[in-house]
Design a protein around this motif. Sequence first.
Motif, PDB file in Angstrom:
ATOM      1  N   ARG A  40     -11.326 -12.025   3.949  1.00  0.00           N
ATOM      2  CA  ARG A  40     -10.796 -10.732   4.348  1.00  0.00           C
ATOM      3  C   ARG A  40     -10.810  -9.797   3.148  1.00  0.00           C
ATOM      4  NH1 ARG A  40      -6.082  -9.965   5.574  1.00  0.00           N
ATOM      5  NH2 ARG A  40      -6.386  -8.491   7.256  1.00  0.00           N
ATOM      6  N   LYS A  41     -11.263  -8.572   3.369  1.00  0.00           N
ATOM      7  CA  LYS A  41     -11.379  -7.616   2.276  1.00  0.00           C
ATOM      8  C   LYS A  41     -10.057  -6.910   2.002  1.00  0.00           C
ATOM      9  CE  LYS A  41     -14.007  -3.600   0.678  1.00  0.00           C
ATOM     10  NZ  LYS A  41     -15.081  -2.621   1.008  1.00  0.00           N
ATOM     11  N   ASN A  42      -9.404  -6.393   3.048  1.00  0.00           N
ATOM     12  CA  ASN A  42      -8.162  -5.642   2.863  1.00  0.00           C
ATOM     13  C   ASN A  42      -7.324  -5.722   4.134  1.00  0.00           C
ATOM     14  OD1 ASN A  42      -9.437  -3.837   4.648  1.00  0.00           O
ATOM     15  ND2 ASN A  42     -10.279  -2.659   2.955  1.00  0.00           N
ATOM     16  N   GLY A  43      -6.307  -4.855   4.205  1.00  0.00           N
ATOM     17  CA  GLY A  43      -5.402  -4.897   5.343  1.00  0.00           C
ATOM     18  C   GLY A  43      -5.991  -4.409   6.650  1.00  0.00           C
ATOM     19  N   PHE A  44      -7.147  -3.777   6.609  1.00  0.00           N
ATOM     20  CA  PHE A  44      -7.801  -3.308   7.824  1.00  0.00           C
ATOM     21  C   PHE A  44      -8.830  -4.300   8.358  1.00  0.00           C
ATOM     22  CE2 PHE A  44      -6.804   0.776   5.552  1.00  0.00           C
ATOM     23  CZ  PHE A  44      -5.741   1.112   6.363  1.00  0.00           C
ATOM     24  N   THR A  96       5.272   7.426   3.058  1.00  0.00           N
ATOM     25  CA  THR A  96       5.161   6.057   3.584  1.00  0.00           C
ATOM     26  C   THR A  96       3.772   5.793   4.140  1.00  0.00           C
ATOM     27  OG1 THR A  96       7.524   6.023   4.132  1.00  0.00           O
ATOM     28  CG2 THR A  96       6.116   4.407   5.222  1.00  0.00           C
ATOM     29  N   ILE A  97       3.260   6.723   4.927  1.00  0.00           N
ATOM     30  CA  ILE A  97       1.929   6.562   5.511  1.00  0.00           C
ATOM     31  C   ILE A  97       0.851   6.627   4.433  1.00  0.00           C
ATOM     32  CG2 ILE A  97       0.258   7.532   7.128  1.00  0.00           C
ATOM     33  CD1 ILE A  97       2.641   6.165   8.447  1.00  0.00           C
ATOM     34  N   TYR A  98       0.994   7.546   3.492  1.00  0.00           N
ATOM     35  CA  TYR A  98      -0.008   7.734   2.439  1.00  0.00           C
ATOM     36  C   TYR A  98      -0.124   6.495   1.556  1.00  0.00           C
ATOM     37  CZ  TYR A  98      -2.236   9.648  -1.754  1.00  0.00           C
ATOM     38  OH  TYR A  98      -3.065   9.863  -2.835  1.00  0.00           O
ATOM     39  N   ASN A  99       1.004   6.047   1.024  1.00  0.00           N
ATOM     40  CA  ASN A  99       0.975   4.886   0.137  1.00  0.00           C
ATOM     41  C   ASN A  99       0.676   3.599   0.897  1.00  0.00           C
ATOM     42  OD1 ASN A  99       1.885   5.974  -2.613  1.00  0.00           O
ATOM     43  ND2 ASN A  99       3.480   6.755  -1.281  1.00  0.00           N
ATOM     44  N   GLY A 100       1.177   3.500   2.123  1.00  0.00           N
ATOM     45  CA  GLY A 100       0.866   2.322   2.924  1.00  0.00           C
ATOM     46  C   GLY A 100      -0.613   2.203   3.228  1.00  0.00           C
ATOM     47  N   TYR A 101      -1.269   3.341   3.433  1.00  0.00           N
ATOM     48  CA  TYR A 101      -2.710   3.320   3.673  1.00  0.00           C
ATOM     49  C   TYR A 101      -3.458   2.764   2.464  1.00  0.00           C
ATOM     50  CZ  TYR A 101      -7.488   5.048   4.069  1.00  0.00           C
ATOM     51  OH  TYR A 101      -8.859   5.146   4.080  1.00  0.00           O
ATOM     52  N   TYR A 102      -3.074   3.204   1.271  1.00  0.00           N
ATOM     53  CA  TYR A 102      -3.767   2.734   0.075  1.00  0.00           C
ATOM     54  C   TYR A 102      -3.468   1.268  -0.209  1.00  0.00           C
ATOM     55  CZ  TYR A 102      -5.800   7.145  -1.366  1.00  0.00           C
ATOM     56  OH  TYR A 102      -6.581   8.291  -1.423  1.00  0.00           O
ATOM     57  N   TRP A 155       3.518  -7.340   7.229  1.00  0.00           N
ATOM     58  CA  TRP A 155       3.672  -6.009   7.827  1.00  0.00           C
ATOM     59  C   TRP A 155       2.488  -5.113   7.504  1.00  0.00           C
ATOM     60  CZ3 TRP A 155       7.465  -5.529  11.252  1.00  0.00           C
ATOM     61  CH2 TRP A 155       8.551  -6.403  11.162  1.00  0.00           C
ATOM     62  N   LEU A 156       1.855  -5.317   6.350  1.00  0.00           N
ATOM     63  CA  LEU A 156       0.684  -4.541   5.960  1.00  0.00           C
ATOM     64  C   LEU A 156      -0.609  -5.330   6.112  1.00  0.00           C
ATOM     65  CD1 LEU A 156       2.151  -2.833   2.768  1.00  0.00           C
ATOM     66  CD2 LEU A 156       1.791  -1.792   5.012  1.00  0.00           C
ATOM     67  N   ASN A 157      -0.494  -6.611   6.443  1.00  0.00           N
ATOM     68  CA  ASN A 157      -1.644  -7.466   6.732  1.00  0.00           C
ATOM     69  C   ASN A 157      -2.595  -7.586   5.535  1.00  0.00           C
ATOM     70  OD1 ASN A 157      -3.072  -9.196   8.420  1.00  0.00           O
ATOM     71  ND2 ASN A 157      -4.373  -7.572   9.228  1.00  0.00           N
ATOM     72  N   THR A 158      -2.025  -7.643   4.337  1.00  0.00           N
ATOM     73  CA  THR A 158      -2.850  -7.773   3.140  1.00  0.00           C
ATOM     74  C   THR A 158      -2.040  -8.415   2.026  1.00  0.00           C
ATOM     75  OG1 THR A 158      -4.308  -6.591   1.614  1.00  0.00           O
ATOM     76  CG2 THR A 158      -2.243  -5.520   2.181  1.00  0.00           C
ATOM     77  N   CYS A 159      -2.735  -8.850   0.994  1.00  0.00           N
ATOM     78  CA  CYS A 159      -2.074  -9.444  -0.161  1.00  0.00           C
ATOM     79  C   CYS A 159      -1.617  -8.341  -1.122  1.00  0.00           C
ATOM     80  CB  CYS A 159      -3.015 -10.401  -0.893  1.00  0.00           C
ATOM     81  SG  CYS A 159      -3.394 -11.894   0.033  1.00  0.00           S
ATOM     82  N   TYR A 167       1.295   1.016  -5.322  1.00  0.00           N
ATOM     83  CA  TYR A 167       1.369   1.692  -4.030  1.00  0.00           C
ATOM     84  C   TYR A 167       2.345   0.980  -3.093  1.00  0.00           C
ATOM     85  CZ  TYR A 167      -2.658   4.578  -5.246  1.00  0.00           C
ATOM     86  OH  TYR A 167      -3.499   5.483  -5.844  1.00  0.00           O
ATOM     87  N   PHE A 168       2.455  -0.330  -3.221  1.00  0.00           N
ATOM     88  CA  PHE A 168       3.370  -1.085  -2.368  1.00  0.00           C
ATOM     89  C   PHE A 168       4.825  -0.719  -2.677  1.00  0.00           C
ATOM     90  CE2 PHE A 168       6.090  -4.869  -1.872  1.00  0.00           C
ATOM     91  CZ  PHE A 168       5.991  -5.044  -0.499  1.00  0.00           C
ATOM     92  N   ILE A 169       5.151  -0.610  -3.969  1.00  0.00           N
ATOM     93  CA  ILE A 169       6.512  -0.233  -4.353  1.00  0.00           C
ATOM     94  C   ILE A 169       6.848   1.162  -3.842  1.00  0.00           C
ATOM     95  CG2 ILE A 169       8.003   0.316  -6.314  1.00  0.00           C
ATOM     96  CD1 ILE A 169       7.703  -2.642  -5.806  1.00  0.00           C
ATOM     97  N   LYS A 170       5.916   2.098  -3.973  1.00  0.00           N
ATOM     98  CA  LYS A 170       6.158   3.456  -3.481  1.00  0.00           C
ATOM     99  C   LYS A 170       6.296   3.472  -1.962  1.00  0.00           C
ATOM    100  CE  LYS A 170       2.676   5.574  -5.462  1.00  0.00           C
ATOM    101  NZ  LYS A 170       1.824   6.707  -5.896  1.00  0.00           N
ATOM    102  N   THR A 171       5.572   2.612  -1.269  1.00  0.00           N
ATOM    103  CA  THR A 171       5.702   2.521   0.180  1.00  0.00           C
ATOM    104  C   THR A 171       7.084   2.038   0.576  1.00  0.00           C
ATOM    105  OG1 THR A 171       3.334   2.035   0.391  1.00  0.00           O
ATOM    106  CG2 THR A 171       4.735   1.483   2.265  1.00  0.00           C
ATOM    107  N   VAL A 172       7.566   1.013  -0.105  1.00  0.00           N
ATOM    108  CA  VAL A 172       8.892   0.458   0.197  1.00  0.00           C
ATOM    109  C   VAL A 172       9.988   1.493  -0.070  1.00  0.00           C
ATOM    110  CG1 VAL A 172      10.565  -1.312  -0.452  1.00  0.00           C
ATOM    111  CG2 VAL A 172       8.155  -1.909  -0.211  1.00  0.00           C
TER     112      VAL A 172
END
Length: 212
Positions: A40-44, A96-102, A155-159, A167-172
């Motif tokens: 798997r490459k990423n969360g998508f 949340t959406i911006y950082n979660g996307y990255y 929740w983000l389906n990625t490592c 970006y994960f910390i900013k999302t949280v």
Amino acid sequence: MSKSSPLHNSSAFKSTDSARECSHTSQPGSAINSARLIRRKNGFSMPRNKLQTSALALLAMLLLVYIGILSYNPLFNPFPLRLCVTLFYFLCFGLTIYNGYYVCAIDPIDSISTSVLTTGKSKYCYHCQTNVHVKSMHCRICMKCVEVFDHHCQWLNTCIGAKNYFYFIKTVIALAFFCITHVAVTLLIIVRYYTGDKEHIMPGNNDWIQIG
């Protein structure tokens, strides 16, 4: 006693070689190689996670509740307070959406595992069959080694690793303020409703509610 022909011997050698190849491909190492093809490459990347879909649906539902119910409630006044809180609410939602996307878009794979040259301290991963960073760990869900592995976020389906941890910390943080604002506005309206606080009701907007 008849001697076997060279042709017969060569065919026997070929059959022996093919048998060795089959036995080699049936070893566990071949399963690892085939598993690397579905990395798997990423969360998508597929497969999707139900928690990831549920998180997006929950965020959309909270946003619709705020827009359709909370932001137009006559108990949510004075207007400067409602304006500032609403702007802050949408800011937290956007972050949340911006950082979660990255977080989902970045591939957190170990950089050494994809590089030809190995520099610095490293260790060998028997799953990926390559050298990786000392602090890297192999994720069996994503089928790859993640640099400075923290955890696999369902929740983000990625490592979560060194490449997307910021970006994960900013999302949280943004999600926490988003939820706190939503709960605070809801509690404010409930408290004003049951305490009979009529001072904050705008004239002409209290036909649908009776207080006291």
